[in-house]
Write a protein that holds these residues in place. Sequence first.
Motif, PDB file in Angstrom:
ATOM      1  N   PRO A  43      45.614  38.470  64.639  1.00 36.93           N
ATOM      2  CA  PRO A  43      45.741  39.179  63.359  1.00 36.93           C
ATOM      3  C   PRO A  43      45.894  40.689  63.519  1.00 36.93           C
ATOM      4  CG  PRO A  43      43.453  38.632  63.765  1.00 36.93           C
ATOM      5  CD  PRO A  43      44.237  37.961  64.848  1.00 36.93           C
ATOM      6  N   LYS A  44      46.788  41.264  62.720  1.00 35.27           N
ATOM      7  CA  LYS A  44      46.939  42.714  62.656  1.00 35.27           C
ATOM      8  C   LYS A  44      46.411  43.262  61.334  1.00 35.27           C
ATOM      9  CE  LYS A  44      51.008  42.965  65.672  1.00 35.27           C
ATOM     10  NZ  LYS A  44      52.434  43.419  65.792  1.00 35.27           N
ATOM     11  N   THR A  45      46.365  42.405  60.309  1.00 29.64           N
ATOM     12  CA  THR A  45      45.882  42.807  58.999  1.00 29.64           C
ATOM     13  C   THR A  45      44.795  41.850  58.537  1.00 29.64           C
ATOM     14  OG1 THR A  45      47.428  41.440  57.723  1.00 29.64           O
ATOM     15  CG2 THR A  45      48.207  43.616  58.458  1.00 29.64           C
ATOM     16  N   TRP A  46      44.066  42.252  57.485  1.00 31.60           N
ATOM     17  CA  TRP A  46      43.022  41.379  56.947  1.00 31.60           C
ATOM     18  C   TRP A  46      43.632  40.102  56.369  1.00 31.60           C
ATOM     19  CZ3 TRP A  46      38.106  41.109  57.836  1.00 31.60           C
ATOM     20  CH2 TRP A  46      37.287  40.337  57.000  1.00 31.60           C
ATOM     21  N   ASP A  60      46.267  38.600  57.524  1.00 29.84           N
ATOM     22  CA  ASP A  60      46.528  37.760  58.700  1.00 29.84           C
ATOM     23  C   ASP A  60      45.266  37.009  59.093  1.00 29.84           C
ATOM     24  OD1 ASP A  60      49.104  38.795  58.854  1.00 29.84           O
ATOM     25  OD2 ASP A  60      48.640  40.198  60.470  1.00 29.84           O
ATOM     26  N   LEU A  61      44.155  37.754  59.104  1.00 33.12           N
ATOM     27  CA  LEU A  61      42.885  37.170  59.551  1.00 33.12           C
ATOM     28  C   LEU A  61      42.454  36.025  58.639  1.00 33.12           C
ATOM     29  CD1 LEU A  61      39.799  39.147  60.799  1.00 33.12           C
ATOM     30  CD2 LEU A  61      39.513  37.415  59.029  1.00 33.12           C
ATOM     31  N   PRO A  68      41.526  44.347  62.641  1.00 37.46           N
ATOM     32  CA  PRO A  68      42.667  44.483  61.715  1.00 37.46           C
ATOM     33  C   PRO A  68      42.524  45.613  60.692  1.00 37.46           C
ATOM     34  CG  PRO A  68      41.964  42.188  61.904  1.00 37.46           C
ATOM     35  CD  PRO A  68      40.904  43.015  62.559  1.00 37.46           C
TER      36      PRO A  68
END
Length: 416
Positions: free
Chosen positions: A153-156, A158-159, A289
């Motif tokens: 993940p790079k962003t929340w 994504d997470l 992220p």
Amino acid sequence: MAVSAALVLGVAGCGLSGSSASSPTGDVQFWTLQDPTNTAQQAEVDSFNTAGHGKVTLSVIAKDGYKDKLRTAMGSSQMPGMFFNWGGGSLDDYVHAGKLVTLDPALESHFLPAALQAGTVEGKLVGIPIRGTQPVFLFYNKQVFTDAGVQPPKTWNDLTNLVGVFKSRGITPFALAGTGTDDWTELMWIEYLVDRLAGPALFNKIQAGDWTQWKDPAVLKTAQLVRQLVDAGAFGTSYSSVSYSSGGMSTLLSKGKAAMMLMGSWEYATQQTDDPSFAKNGLGYVPFPTIAGGQGNPDDVVGNPTNYISVTTKAAQQTAAAFLQTTYSDSYIAGLVAQGEVPVTTNAQAALAKAPDPGYAQFQYDLVRNAPSFTQSWDQALGLTLGTPLLTEIQKLFNGQDTPEQFVSAVQALKQ
């Protein structure tokens, strides 16, 4: 060195009376914590003692009871001249009691700026780095991700999307240790979420004594995001019985039972000891992220910036000042790197090529070098009196004993 050493130290805290000042040169006792880097420290002490700038005696003290022994000594005639510490709140009382000296700001140029924050109390530099850095970031199982056809993940967003992906495959998205003595693993989530939502200034104000900052909307939002993760099954259903100290959390990741974990950089060494093949080939790592709309800088990190060395008013000041210059010597940096440490000195870059895993060492170094802010672990920054009950309230939030609103109220009530 002797000439410059005379300019390195000045009195911190409430000042010194003439009767309490130590002699400028002579012997200095240095208390340090027992760990694998002691060999590098002893080598530097031995080298220093042949240079004619005074003598330093290294006293290696076991980890269990170190803080209590130090606290007792600092209030007696047995106070050491220099000592290993964690910075942050652990130094506040000593500064206020006039036990420490202020270090020359010129020393700061030898260290990464983010690593110096926890060595500064009330604007005074009272500790400089003596160990490697320990930032917190996401670890992941490369094979689990490959099998699922997804990326870290790079962003929340994504997470949170990955939570559903791994749950559908029967894999716990995040390993988490929720036993009573491992509540600090849950603290890491709170620290990063508050930083990403509000930036480091919010906790800085809390650490400085403004407890009303817990009312900031970012704290409630953080608690709500945690509960959303818990309710979505991000940590599985039995995390409250998983232990980090006994290896349970790390084993879940290495065996593919969990896809990710949020942990300090020491996790690599843990995996290297328990499952060398996984550490070498299967362990991935990425920064925490970003969160859309958050006020925090995505390059900020949390964790343990480093450990510090501080000088007391009992020390022979010129001897102590001269010894501080060894903390960024090429020989000492090489010794730390050989032990798997990632020093936070400005001259560490070249030495990292000889690290046990140069790529991993460089990742950590870059993470800290590029960080506008490195927030110290809250329990260390706040000290035992406030840090310990805070961990209890965080665990109640994760376990569902408190709602997000109740968590905010309970934390506010810790300091009336």
